[in-house]
Design a protein around this motif. Structure first.
Motif, PDB file in Angstrom:
ATOM      1  N   TRP A  21       0.849  -1.180   0.000  1.00 55.72           N
ATOM      2  CA  TRP A  21       0.000   0.000   0.000  1.00 55.72           C
ATOM      3  C   TRP A  21       0.885   1.230   0.000  1.00 55.72           C
ATOM      4  O   TRP A  21       1.910   1.277   0.676  1.00 55.72           O
ATOM      5  N   GLN A  61       0.173   1.823   9.837  1.00 58.40           N
ATOM      6  CA  GLN A  61      -1.056   1.045   9.823  1.00 58.40           C
ATOM      7  C   GLN A  61      -2.029   1.651   8.833  1.00 58.40           C
ATOM      8  O   GLN A  61      -2.158   2.866   8.724  1.00 58.40           O
ATOM      9  N   GLU A  63      -6.020   0.717   7.728  1.00 50.93           N
ATOM     10  CA  GLU A  63      -7.167  -0.168   7.913  1.00 50.93           C
ATOM     11  C   GLU A  63      -7.575  -0.782   6.584  1.00 50.93           C
ATOM     12  O   GLU A  63      -7.170  -0.325   5.523  1.00 50.93           O
ATOM     13  N   GLU A  64      -8.405  -1.779   6.663  1.00 53.87           N
ATOM     14  CA  GLU A  64      -8.901  -2.416   5.456  1.00 53.87           C
ATOM     15  C   GLU A  64      -9.665  -1.417   4.591  1.00 53.87           C
ATOM     16  O   GLU A  64     -10.456  -0.632   5.107  1.00 53.87           O
ATOM     17  N   VAL A  65      -9.392  -1.462   3.316  1.00 50.09           N
ATOM     18  CA  VAL A  65     -10.127  -0.632   2.374  1.00 50.09           C
ATOM     19  C   VAL A  65     -11.362  -1.418   1.984  1.00 50.09           C
ATOM     20  O   VAL A  65     -11.264  -2.469   1.353  1.00 50.09           O
ATOM     21  N   GLU A  66     -12.522  -0.927   2.403  1.00 50.96           N
ATOM     22  CA  GLU A  66     -13.763  -1.662   2.187  1.00 50.96           C
ATOM     23  C   GLU A  66     -14.507  -1.145   0.975  1.00 50.96           C
ATOM     24  O   GLU A  66     -14.425   0.033   0.644  1.00 50.96           O
ATOM     25  N   VAL A  76     -11.022   5.262   5.207  1.00 54.45           N
ATOM     26  CA  VAL A  76      -9.927   4.376   5.591  1.00 54.45           C
ATOM     27  C   VAL A  76      -9.153   5.041   6.718  1.00 54.45           C
ATOM     28  O   VAL A  76      -8.834   6.230   6.637  1.00 54.45           O
ATOM     29  N   TRP A 107      -2.207   0.901  -4.676  1.00 57.21           N
ATOM     30  CA  TRP A 107      -1.961  -0.509  -4.413  1.00 57.21           C
ATOM     31  C   TRP A 107      -1.032  -1.051  -5.482  1.00 57.21           C
ATOM     32  O   TRP A 107      -1.099  -0.638  -6.642  1.00 57.21           O
TER      33      TRP A 107
END
Length: 191
Positions: A21, A61, A63-66, A76, A107
């Motif tokens: 990332w 860190q 967080e998950e990319v939803e 995020v 990404w």
């Protein structure tokens, strides 16, 4: 057009694929390019700084990319560590300028066997930074957390008006279209 061409999809179905990332932050102090790996790497023609950069900001860190859901704007969480005392003061004094700054998340697919980037940068989440939250733990741990908000973040608020003829006329003087709100309209075509 598909985000990944057929050759990339074939590589992604393989057994040894790692993801990287990247965060491109347009801060008031200048453009910062960070990645969640180790060291400095060059991808997409730019140098990205990893966790081993001494005395600088580190992307520690993400967080998950939803995938966004209906009626919900995606966001995020982003944590930057390795903040020096001077960087702490800068973030604290420039919090208003940081809020709303551009932050794009990219990404890439990384081959751990050969230490090479196999699929170059794909912009996955264009967004803007929220106001920073500064955290301290003991005498040596300092970090900042942000929320990277998508461009749809402000769409979750009501528009602040009513759907009737008088309110439509107030918002847009001379607009007579509000007179048909709530009226059943039947069109008859004579051909």
């Amino acid at each position: 057009m598909a985000l990944f061409p057929e050759a990339d999809r074939q590589y992604l179905s393989g057994p040894h694929v790692a993801r990287l990332w990247f965060a491109e932050l347009d801060l008031p102090s200048g453009l910062r390019r960070l990645h969640n790996g180790v060291g400095r790497i060059t991808v997409g023609g730019h140098e990205w700084t990893g966790i081993t950069n001494p005395g600088g900001l580190h992307l520690v860190q993400l967080e998950e990319v939803e995938e966004p859901r209906f009626g919900q704007a995606p966001s995020v969480g982003l944590t930057l560590g390795g903040i020096t005392k001077d960087a702490w003061k800068e973030i604290k004094t420039m919090a208003r300028e940081i809020e709303g700054a551009r932050c794009d998340l990219f990404w890439a697919a990384f081959n751990p066997e050969y230490a090479e980037v196999e699929i170059s940068l794909k912009k996955m989440f264009p967004g803007k930074l929220s106001s920073p939250a500064l955290h301290r733990q003991g005498i040596g741990v300092r970090f900042a957390t942000f929320t990277v908000e998508s461009l749809w973040q402000s769409q979750n608020y009501p528009f602040g008006g009513r759907w009737n003829a008088s309110d439509q006329e107030r918002r847009y003087p001379g607009d007579k279209g509000g007179q048909f709100i709530g009226v059943k309209v039947v069109e008859i075509f004579n051909g």
